[in-house]
Design an enzyme around this catalytic site. Structure first.
Site, short mmCIF file in Angstrom:
data_model
loop_
_atom_site.label_atom_id
_atom_site.label_comp_id
_atom_site.label_asym_id
_atom_site.label_seq_id
_atom_site.Cartn_x
_atom_site.Cartn_y
_atom_site.Cartn_z
N PRO A 176 0.77 -1.24 0.00
CA PRO A 176 0.00 0.00 0.00
C PRO A 176 0.81 1.29 0.00
CG PRO A 176 0.04 -0.93 2.19
CD PRO A 176 0.70 -1.95 1.30
N ASP A 199 5.20 1.25 -11.40
CA ASP A 199 4.03 2.13 -11.39
C ASP A 199 4.26 3.34 -10.50
OD1 ASP A 199 2.40 0.82 -13.12
OD2 ASP A 199 1.12 -0.12 -11.61
N LYS A 221 1.19 5.77 -14.11
CA LYS A 221 -0.13 6.11 -14.66
C LYS A 221 -0.73 7.18 -13.75
CE LYS A 221 -1.03 1.69 -16.87
NZ LYS A 221 -1.96 0.58 -17.05
N GLY A 252 1.83 -1.00 -7.17
CA GLY A 252 1.31 -0.73 -5.84
C GLY A 252 0.24 -1.74 -5.49
N GLY A 253 0.07 -2.00 -4.20
CA GLY A 253 -0.97 -2.94 -3.78
C GLY A 253 -0.71 -4.33 -4.27
N ASP A 254 -1.74 -4.95 -4.84
CA ASP A 254 -1.67 -6.31 -5.37
C ASP A 254 -1.83 -6.25 -6.89
OD1 ASP A 254 -2.13 -9.44 -4.56
OD2 ASP A 254 -3.28 -8.88 -6.34
N MET A 336 -9.74 4.61 -6.22
CA MET A 336 -9.72 5.54 -7.35
C MET A 336 -11.02 6.32 -7.46
SD MET A 336 -7.97 2.96 -10.15
CE MET A 336 -9.16 1.65 -9.80
N GLY A 365 -2.40 6.35 2.57
CA GLY A 365 -2.41 5.43 3.69
C GLY A 365 -1.12 4.67 3.87
#
Length: 408
Positions: A176, A199, A221, A252-254, A336, A365
């Protein structure tokens, strides 16, 4: 009795205890900590103690060990290959070690390692390897070195092979935002990359750890702005791998949660490029957690739904059944969605969600710059505008969004 384990005279060796009898005397927390590895090794563990902890009792109930509830007696080490004396009685432990010496059975004395005939190393398992560290009975020192070695292997600072990774692509979820929240495997593969396609939401601190010889391709992006076409990203992955390089696609994230990871896997597979997928910690759950919000809570919500907010509810490309979401009583997590929050709040209220439904918006976060805004469906759009909340941000809607550790 000789004290053979008090200095650097120990001979570090790996014992094959599978299907061999191991006797443990003592059933307290010290024994409890040591039983797990013995069970995992396949040893036939027999434990003798007047009483045992609930966890040890559970191991016996599950058939992982056998237990006799009684005092230690001379002769209990018969047919043992290995023994551990971990009672809270020094004289009993000494007697166990003495019997072990007579029977030529190596024995660990947990209360004073220097007076046993074996020492348990600080150990860990890593990617098929067993790591053990001895420090002359100084358990804190051996544990510290063990931990540092594992962390070095996990981060790539310590190499576990002289071979370069095979050419191919790894789709890695970076988590995250906090660089410490990437998975162990993800960080290890990143450290071995020849090329990194990153990213905008990939933790930038991770890129700073890369060697100067690593090629970094910016696939950022920026929301609603300039973007690198997905086809170009696919081509960068494929071209790098076909040039004999190990390419990490850092997201980022998964990779599979609104990250187009499967599109990239399909493109690589069609080009004959091998792909490894490393799941990441998704922001949909971790960012609310960082703000003190559980997405589920017993007696409050039995479901949560993660929804993409990259198109408005009335957009022809929208695949979301907003009327169905409005009827749910659980948690809705919007990704988003900040710039269209008014439209999402309105469609949910129009569909029946109460106007006073709690809403929390978390910007950036898990980072030190994290900001948290609390409102409800009726006021959240105005509050977001007033507080100038910007992406990246997560929106949590539902009863749990009103949770706060400061609440009375």
């Amino acid at each position: 009795m000789t004290a053979a384990t008090g200095d650097e005279t120990n001979y570090l060796v790996g014992l094959n205890l599978a299907d061999r009898r191991v006797v443990v005397v003592g059933g307290g927390t010290v024994a409890q900590r040591r039983l797990g590895l013995l069970i995992a090794s396949g040893a036939q563990v027999h434990l003798i103690s007047r009483e045992v902890t609930p966890a040890v009792e559970g191991m016996a109930t599950a058939g992982q060990i056998t237990v006799e509830l009684r005092e230690y007696r001379d002769g209990d080490l018969a047919d043992a290959w290995y023994a551990i004396a971990c009672t809270d009685e020094p004289d009993t432990n000494a007697a166990i070690v003495a019997e072990a010496e007579r029977n030529r059975v190596f024995c660990v004395r947990a209360d004073n390692a220097r007076y046993g005939t074996a020492v348990t190393p600080a150990s860990a398992s890593y990617d098929g390897m067993s790591i053990g560290v001895l420090a002359g009975g100084d358990h804190r020192r051996s544990a510290a070195v063990r931990t540092a070695l594992v962390e070095g292997l996990q981060s790539g600072a310590v190499a576990d092979t002289a071979e370069s990774p095979a050419a191919g692509v790894a789709l890695v979820g970076g988590g995250p935002g906090d660089p410490d929240l990437i998975t162990v495997r993800g960080r290890r593969l990143l450290a071995r990359a020849d090329v990194v396609v990153a990213d905008r939401l990939a933790p930038p601190e991770l890129l700073a750890e890369l060697g100067s010889d690593v090629e970094v391709i910016d696939a950022a992006k920026i929301p609603y702005g300039r973007a690198m076409a997905q086809e170009a990203i696919n081509a960068a992955l494929i071209d790098g791998a076909k040039a004999g390089k190990f390419v990490v696609r850092l997201k980022g994230g998964d990779p599979y949660v609104f990250g187009r990871g499967y599109e990239e896997l399909e493109a690589c597979a069609a080009a004959g490029v091998p792909v490894t997928v490393v799941p990441g910690i998704t922001s949909a759950i971790s960012v609310p957690s960082a703000a003190g919000i559980p997405v589920t809570h017993r007696g409050v919500t039995h479901e949560f739904v993660v929804v993409s907010g990259h198109v408005a509810p009335d957009h022809p490309d929208s695949l979301v059944d907003w009327s169905a979401l409005a009827r749910l009583k659980g948690t809705i997590v919007l990704l988003m969605a900040v710039e269209r929050i008014e439209a999402f709040a309105t469609v949910l209220m129009d569909g029946g969600r109460p106007v006073d439904t709690p809403v929390t918006v978390i910007q950036e976060g898990t980072l030190r710059t994290q900001r948290t805004l609390r409102a409800d469906l009726q006021t959240v759009a105005a509050r977001v505008k007033e507080e100038q909340i910007r992406p990246p941000a997560i929106v949590v809607i539902g009863p749990v969004a009103g949770f706060s550790v400061d609440a009375g």
